[in-house]
Design a protein around this motif. Structure first.
Motif, PDB file in Angstrom:
ATOM      1  N   LEU A 176      -0.750   5.476  -4.776  1.00 23.10           N
ATOM      2  CA  LEU A 176      -0.531   6.922  -4.762  1.00 23.10           C
ATOM      3  C   LEU A 176      -1.264   7.580  -5.937  1.00 23.10           C
TER       4      LEU A 176
ATOM      5  N   CYS B  52      11.507   2.314  -2.673  1.00 27.63           N
ATOM      6  CA  CYS B  52      11.502   1.672  -1.369  1.00 27.63           C
ATOM      7  C   CYS B  52      12.771   0.852  -1.197  1.00 27.63           C
TER       8      CYS B  52
ATOM      9  N   ARG C 218       2.158  15.532   1.044  1.00 25.78           N
ATOM     10  CA  ARG C 218       2.361  14.734   2.259  1.00 25.78           C
ATOM     11  C   ARG C 218       1.380  13.561   2.300  1.00 25.78           C
ATOM     12  N   GLU C 219       0.127  13.813   1.908  1.00 27.38           N
ATOM     13  CA  GLU C 219      -0.861  12.727   1.885  1.00 27.38           C
ATOM     14  C   GLU C 219      -0.478  11.652   0.868  1.00 27.38           C
TER      15      GLU C 219
ATOM     16  N   ASP D 106      10.836  -0.291   3.528  1.00 29.65           N
ATOM     17  CA  ASP D 106      10.991   1.041   4.113  1.00 29.65           C
ATOM     18  C   ASP D 106      10.961   2.089   3.009  1.00 29.65           C
ATOM     19  N   LEU D 107      10.532   3.273   3.373  1.00 30.74           N
ATOM     20  CA  LEU D 107      10.515   4.388   2.435  1.00 30.74           C
ATOM     21  C   LEU D 107      11.944   4.752   2.056  1.00 30.74           C
TER      22      LEU D 107
ATOM     23  N   ARG E  29       3.655   5.130   1.880  1.00 30.26           N
ATOM     24  CA  ARG E  29       4.161   4.454   3.090  1.00 30.26           C
ATOM     25  C   ARG E  29       3.189   3.391   3.577  1.00 30.26           C
ATOM     26  N   SER E  30       1.891   3.688   3.518  1.00 31.44           N
ATOM     27  CA  SER E  30       0.894   2.749   4.049  1.00 31.44           C
ATOM     28  C   SER E  30       0.847   1.450   3.247  1.00 31.44           C
TER      29      SER E  30
ATOM     30  N   ALA F 130       2.566  10.849   0.008  1.00 28.97           N
ATOM     31  CA  ALA F 130       3.667  10.092   0.625  1.00 28.97           C
ATOM     32  C   ALA F 130       3.137   9.143   1.689  1.00 28.97           C
ATOM     33  N   ASP F 131       2.145   9.594   2.445  1.00 27.41           N
ATOM     34  CA  ASP F 131       1.569   8.731   3.476  1.00 27.41           C
ATOM     35  C   ASP F 131       0.893   7.501   2.864  1.00 27.41           C
ATOM     36  N   VAL F 132       0.231   7.683   1.725  1.00 29.61           N
ATOM     37  CA  VAL F 132      -0.394   6.550   1.041  1.00 29.61           C
ATOM     38  C   VAL F 132       0.685   5.573   0.591  1.00 29.61           C
TER      39      VAL F 132
END
Length: 165
Positions: free
Chosen positions: A79, A139, A90-91, A106-107, A97-98, A93-95
């Motif tokens: 991140l 996580c 949001r991007e 899990d997030l 999660r990825s 957070a997506d990183v």
């Protein structure tokens, strides 16, 4: 609460006093539970006892907690590597999660606080070059939660920012 009452009856038949952890109960849940168990059962608040018991960890819990922390750090590092002006929360957070997903986690949360804002639900907010922010991530890995955070500046901080942080 009916399922909890059934579990109490099945696991402690004839019990007169049963301790219940209140942490995580919704308003009114304890009263619902009291109505669902036999009147002969006294329900006690065992939240502190449960907390103390959880302080003692098995080797497996220690290993899972350590792995949860490792996964969270991997996600946080990824991140911070992409945090830049023009990138949305949001991007970020997506990183996160990825990275944690392929590690079977899990997030739990991603919270970002640019310019003193507290954004716990990642949204479209876009980072600016003068942002100094709190990054707090966590996580859930095999029943263990990891939570870590850092303060990050997207450009060299001035004297006032250095003093504040």
């Amino acid at each position: 609460m009916e399922a909890v009452a059934a579990a109490v009856a099945a696991l402690a038949p004839g019990a007169r006093r049963v301790g219940i952890e209140h942490v995580g109960l919704e308003p009114g849940d304890f009263e619902k539970l009291k109505r669902a168990v036999p009147q002969s059962v006294e329900l006690l608040d065992a939240s502190m006892l449960t907390r103390l018991i959880r302080m003692v960890k098995t080797d497996d819990e220690i290993e899972r907690s350590a792995r949860a922390a490792e996964i969270t750090e991997l996600g946080l590092n990824a991140l911070t590597n992409v945090a830049a002006p023009g990138v949305s929360v949001r991007e970020l957070a997506d990183v996160f999660r990825s990275v944690i997903g392929p590690n079977k986690a899990d997030l739990e949360h991603v919270a970002v606080g640019p310019r003193g804002l507290g954004i716990a639900t990642p949204g479209p907010h876009v980072l600016r070059s003068d942002d100094v922010m709190m990054l707090d991530v966590g996580c859930l890995y095999r029943g263990c939660i990891s939570d870590t955070g850092v303060t990050m500046a997207l450009s060299p901080p001035g004297p006032q920012v250095e003093e504040e942080y």
